[in-house]
Design a protein around this motif. Structure first.
Motif, mmCIF file in Angstrom:
data_model
loop_
_atom_site.group_PDB
_atom_site.id
_atom_site.type_symbol
_atom_site.label_atom_id
_atom_site.label_comp_id
_atom_site.label_asym_id
_atom_site.label_seq_id
_atom_site.Cartn_x
_atom_site.Cartn_y
_atom_site.Cartn_z
ATOM 1 N N GLY A 158 46.288 17.819 27.597
ATOM 2 C CA GLY A 158 46.349 16.566 28.635
ATOM 3 C C GLY A 158 45.258 16.244 29.378
ATOM 4 O O GLY A 158 45.413 14.811 29.897
ATOM 5 N N LEU A 159 44.795 17.140 29.619
ATOM 6 C CA LEU A 159 43.170 16.713 30.023
ATOM 7 C C LEU A 159 42.040 15.641 29.338
ATOM 8 O O LEU A 159 41.262 15.052 29.663
ATOM 9 C CB LEU A 159 42.565 18.045 30.033
ATOM 10 C CG LEU A 159 42.864 19.125 31.507
ATOM 11 C CD1 LEU A 159 42.220 20.474 31.274
ATOM 12 C CD2 LEU A 159 43.032 18.041 33.140
ATOM 13 N N CYS A 160 42.967 16.359 27.854
ATOM 14 C CA CYS A 160 42.011 14.836 26.815
ATOM 15 C C CYS A 160 42.610 13.051 26.766
ATOM 16 O O CYS A 160 42.112 12.423 26.967
ATOM 17 C CB CYS A 160 42.055 15.584 25.028
ATOM 18 S SG CYS A 160 41.520 16.665 24.682
ATOM 19 N N THR A 162 44.282 12.943 29.929
ATOM 20 C CA THR A 162 43.673 11.769 31.325
ATOM 21 C C THR A 162 42.353 11.494 31.113
ATOM 22 O O THR A 162 42.232 10.746 31.570
ATOM 23 C CB THR A 162 43.905 13.642 32.178
ATOM 24 O OG1 THR A 162 45.083 13.958 32.364
ATOM 25 C CG2 THR A 162 43.576 13.235 32.927
ATOM 26 N N VAL A 163 41.676 11.612 29.967
ATOM 27 C CA VAL A 163 40.132 11.410 30.246
ATOM 28 C C VAL A 163 40.261 9.975 29.284
ATOM 29 O O VAL A 163 39.959 9.329 29.558
ATOM 30 C CB VAL A 163 39.104 12.557 28.835
ATOM 31 C CG1 VAL A 163 37.928 11.371 28.574
ATOM 32 C CG2 VAL A 163 38.849 13.407 30.504
ATOM 33 N N ALA A 164 41.503 9.905 28.235
ATOM 34 C CA ALA A 164 41.052 8.951 27.215
ATOM 35 C C ALA A 164 41.896 7.712 28.559
ATOM 36 O O ALA A 164 41.480 6.539 28.118
ATOM 37 C CB ALA A 164 42.265 9.581 26.142
ATOM 38 N N TYR A 165 43.255 7.870 28.742
ATOM 39 C CA TYR A 165 44.041 7.312 30.042
ATOM 40 C C TYR A 165 43.058 6.344 30.797
ATOM 41 O O TYR A 165 42.528 4.908 31.383
ATOM 42 C CB TYR A 165 45.126 7.733 30.413
ATOM 43 C CG TYR A 165 45.646 7.415 32.043
ATOM 44 C CD1 TYR A 165 46.705 6.234 31.734
ATOM 45 C CD2 TYR A 165 44.803 7.213 33.031
ATOM 46 C CE1 TYR A 165 46.865 4.946 32.598
ATOM 47 C CE2 TYR A 165 45.468 6.570 34.027
ATOM 48 C CZ TYR A 165 46.834 5.493 33.764
ATOM 49 O OH TYR A 165 46.737 4.627 35.204
ATOM 50 N N GLY A 166 42.373 7.477 31.584
ATOM 51 C CA GLY A 166 41.315 7.526 32.477
ATOM 52 C C GLY A 166 39.665 6.286 32.130
ATOM 53 O O GLY A 166 39.906 5.624 32.926
ATOM 54 N N LEU A 167 39.208 6.539 31.245
ATOM 55 C CA LEU A 167 38.773 5.621 30.624
ATOM 56 C C LEU A 167 38.836 4.672 30.037
ATOM 57 O O LEU A 167 37.985 3.586 29.044
ATOM 58 C CB LEU A 167 37.182 6.776 29.745
ATOM 59 C CG LEU A 167 36.648 7.649 30.585
ATOM 60 C CD1 LEU A 167 36.055 8.128 29.906
ATOM 61 C CD2 LEU A 167 36.390 7.222 31.675
ATOM 62 N N SER A 168 40.070 4.424 29.877
ATOM 63 C CA SER A 168 40.292 2.697 29.010
ATOM 64 C C SER A 168 40.311 1.336 29.243
ATOM 65 O O SER A 168 39.899 2.097 30.789
ATOM 66 C CB SER A 168 42.518 3.255 28.773
ATOM 67 O OG SER A 168 43.006 3.071 29.959
ATOM 68 N N VAL A 376 45.024 13.454 19.629
ATOM 69 C CA VAL A 376 44.614 13.567 21.107
ATOM 70 C C VAL A 376 43.441 13.092 21.024
ATOM 71 O O VAL A 376 42.665 12.319 21.873
ATOM 72 C CB VAL A 376 45.637 14.535 21.435
ATOM 73 C CG1 VAL A 376 44.760 14.838 23.229
ATOM 74 C CG2 VAL A 376 46.692 14.626 21.925
ATOM 75 N N PRO A 377 42.686 14.652 20.172
ATOM 76 C CA PRO A 377 41.031 14.707 20.437
ATOM 77 C C PRO A 377 40.563 12.855 19.990
ATOM 78 O O PRO A 377 39.332 12.389 20.692
ATOM 79 C CB PRO A 377 40.129 16.087 20.037
ATOM 80 C CG PRO A 377 41.453 16.170 19.265
ATOM 81 C CD PRO A 377 42.881 15.625 19.700
ATOM 82 N N VAL A 378 40.694 12.821 18.534
ATOM 83 C CA VAL A 378 40.284 11.704 18.252
ATOM 84 C C VAL A 378 40.257 9.674 19.318
ATOM 85 O O VAL A 378 39.286 9.167 20.090
ATOM 86 C CB VAL A 378 40.848 11.059 17.208
ATOM 87 C CG1 VAL A 378 40.672 9.279 16.616
ATOM 88 C CG2 VAL A 378 40.169 11.649 16.454
ATOM 89 N N ALA A 379 41.840 9.883 20.476
ATOM 90 C CA ALA A 379 42.068 8.794 21.359
ATOM 91 C C ALA A 379 41.046 9.306 22.405
ATOM 92 O O ALA A 379 40.368 7.867 23.326
ATOM 93 C CB ALA A 379 43.245 9.052 22.343
ATOM 94 N N ALA A 380 40.547 10.516 22.803
ATOM 95 C CA ALA A 380 39.151 10.722 23.533
ATOM 96 C C ALA A 380 38.348 10.610 23.325
ATOM 97 O O ALA A 380 37.405 9.618 23.818
ATOM 98 C CB ALA A 380 39.797 12.049 24.523
ATOM 99 N N ALA A 381 37.919 10.246 22.272
ATOM 100 C CA ALA A 381 36.579 10.075 22.051
ATOM 101 C C ALA A 381 36.076 9.030 21.283
ATOM 102 O O ALA A 381 35.146 7.641 22.095
ATOM 103 C CB ALA A 381 36.605 11.018 20.732
ATOM 104 N N ILE A 382 37.240 7.855 20.838
ATOM 105 C CA ILE A 382 37.222 6.259 21.848
ATOM 106 C C ILE A 382 36.692 5.607 22.529
ATOM 107 O O ILE A 382 36.322 5.458 23.273
ATOM 108 C CB ILE A 382 38.586 5.818 21.008
ATOM 109 C CG1 ILE A 382 38.565 6.886 18.992
ATOM 110 C CG2 ILE A 382 38.405 4.564 21.150
ATOM 111 C CD1 ILE A 382 39.885 5.699 18.724
#
Length: 510
Positions: A158-160, A162-168, A376-382
């Motif tokens: 969920g937090l990952c 949140t970061v991925a969406y928030g920085l999209s 999910v962590p890949v999406a956050a890293a992107i």
């Protein structure tokens, strides 16, 4: 790819929350979630997501605030929306003089939901209040998307997300583009997708209804929500919602907007059937949906930010109406990754990713199940990596916070030279700083009004340099005479010296 036959109602889907006893996922007739799912949802804490949402809200507003303070608005839209909200706050018709003297904005885009900002504007009568509202709405979307992902996937997913969406990139570019009405659609679509994923179908229907008040094209998106409900087995609800969405789309474009428009039509049809002055047939528009590398890049990055897992969820169908009109449009501003047009796609895509991961975890294809565990962590890293080239990167630059440079000081001096209550014709640079307590026109867009003030930024980017500002003002308004009142840096303020006209276009009793 999309798996419409896997709604999660026929059997426990991959990655579903574990049962806590016999039959906990059986769905009661009143559409309430099963006891196992509800218990799992209650175990997901809200506080971490509220904290993350508050941080994102602060980042979004900080960027927008300093862009505004440096007189860096990229378009006239912030001024337009402030004029609209100011009218609603005063219980007046939403007249936006920037679009033309006396112009009723509901004849341009149908966004009556913007009236909800009136109470905030009573407390904070400034364009900054709109920027804060948008930051809060985008951050609310992050809270919904992140917490829903946690409920579906568990762990720290969920937090990952949140970061991925928030920085999209879709959200960041929308923040850079100043306020737009689609800010309301972002949390609404997040709530619609959340309800669909948690099988709260009546809630999905109810959350989708207000979308038709956000913008005229979203009726088509509501119709797709109805289609998904139909596929998921709620046939009556789905059919009725789809019919409502189509009816709202047609009535808004064919009846409501033309009725409010002085031209009696919906102007944006021309974005599809005209390329400059050249007519374009619908067939040519359809054949040309992928005729630009800019369009293809945008599509790749839309799915790529979800590590391509959104393709595993039928929720992705919800982006088709918005992508449809953008790809059909002849306006290149609609195709790419800039401006605000992709913001409403972000909550859909990231919750589609969560659904895709859930469906893929126990796949019979080992490579897919293995990839689902790291998607999910890949999406956050992107998202973090892409931020190096996106607007929020500017928050790490000291010059972002400098609002006392020579240009900003000259702009503020020009504002001081314009009296409150004046009718002002100006360009984008000063526009949103004047709309709270002046009547503001777009430069060249208010013939016959003889405004009290003509204020321009000589460095605005005119097609031809303005050598004589006073002569330029009198060229715009041959019915009036002007004199130079203030000049500082590139900013020039002219005031009218001739009497005010007996009749002023767009001004009742003028």
């Amino acid at each position: 790819m999309l798996e419409l036959n896997k709604s999660g109602t026929d059997r426990p889907g991959p990655g579903r929350l574990p049962a806590q006893g016999p039959g906990p996922d059986a769905r009661p007739a009143d559409d309430a979630p099963g006891t196992g799912e509800a218990a799992a949802a209650e175990r997901v804490p809200l506080r971490p997501y509220l904290v993350a949402g508050a941080i994102l809200c602060a980042l979004y507003f900080l960027y927008a605030y300093f862009q505004y303070s440096r007189f860096g608005s990229p378009s006239w839209d912030l001024g337009i929306f402030e004029q609209e909200v100011r009218a609603y706050a005063g219980f007046d018709a939403p007249v936006v003089d920037i679009k033309g003297p006396g112009y009723l904005i509901l004849g341009d885009h149908f966004s009556p939901i913007v009236a909800l900002l009136a109470p905030l504007y009573w407390l904070w009568p400034s364009a900054e209040s709109l920027l804060f509202a948008q930051a809060a709405l985008f951050a609310l979307g992050a809270v919904i998307v992140g917490r829903t992902t946690q409920q579906l996937l568990g762990g720290r997913s969920g937090l990952c997300v949140t970061v991925a969406y928030g920085l999209s990139w879709g959200i960041q570019e929308a923040v850079k583009a100043d306020f737009h009405e689609i800010a309301f659609a972002v949390p609404l679509l997040a709530l619609v997708c959340r309800a669909l994923l948690l099988e709260r179908y009546t809630a999905a229907l109810l959350w989708s209804l207000p979308l038709v008040l956000v913008k005229e094209d979203l009726g088509a998106t509501v119709a797709v929500v109805g289609f998904l409900l139909f596929v998921y087995g709620r046939r009556l609800q789905g059919a009725l919602l789809a019919a409502f969405g189509v009816a709202a789309f047609v009535v808004t474009l064919m009846v409501l907007i033309p009725a409010a428009s002085s031209a009696g039509t919906y102007d944006y049809w021309q974005k599809i059937d005209k390329n400059g002055e050249q007519d374009v047939s619908m067939l040519d528009s359809v054949l040309g949906v992928l005729d630009s590398s800019v369009k293809i890049e945008m599509l790749v990055f839309l799915i790529g930010i979800t590590a391509f897992m959104a393709l595993r969820s039928p929720l992705t169908l919800l982006i088709v109406p918005t992508l449809g009109w953008r790809l059909l449009s002849q306006d290149s501003n609609h195709w790419g990754m800039v401006w605000h047009y992709s913001a409403i796609l972000m909550p859909v895509l990231f919750l589609a990713m969560a659904d895709g991961v859930r469906r893929s975890r126990d796949s019979d294809r080992p490579w897919l199940s293995s990839y689902a565990k790291v998607a999910v962590p890949v999406a956050a890293a992107i998202a973090v990596a892409m931020t190096q080239h996106l607007p929020l990167r500017d928050l790490l630059r000291p010059e972002t916070y400098r609002t006392d440079d020579a240009r900003s000081q000259a702009a503020r001096a020009a504002l001081d030279a314009i009296p409150a209550g004046a009718r002002v014709e100006t360009d984008i640079t000063l526009m949103a700083h004047l709309t709270s307590d002046r009547t503001v026109y777009w430069v060249g867009g208010a013939p016959g009004t003889a405004p009290d003030i003509v204020a321009i930024n000589l460095d605005f980017g005119w097609s031809r340099p303005i050598q004589d500002p006073v002569a330029y003002a009198e060229q715009l308004h041959p019915e009036a005479s002007y004199r130079l009142k203030h000049r500082g840096g590139s900013f020039v303020v002219m005031e009218r010296t001739s009497p005010e006209p007996a009749e002023i276009p767009g001004v009742p009793g003028g």
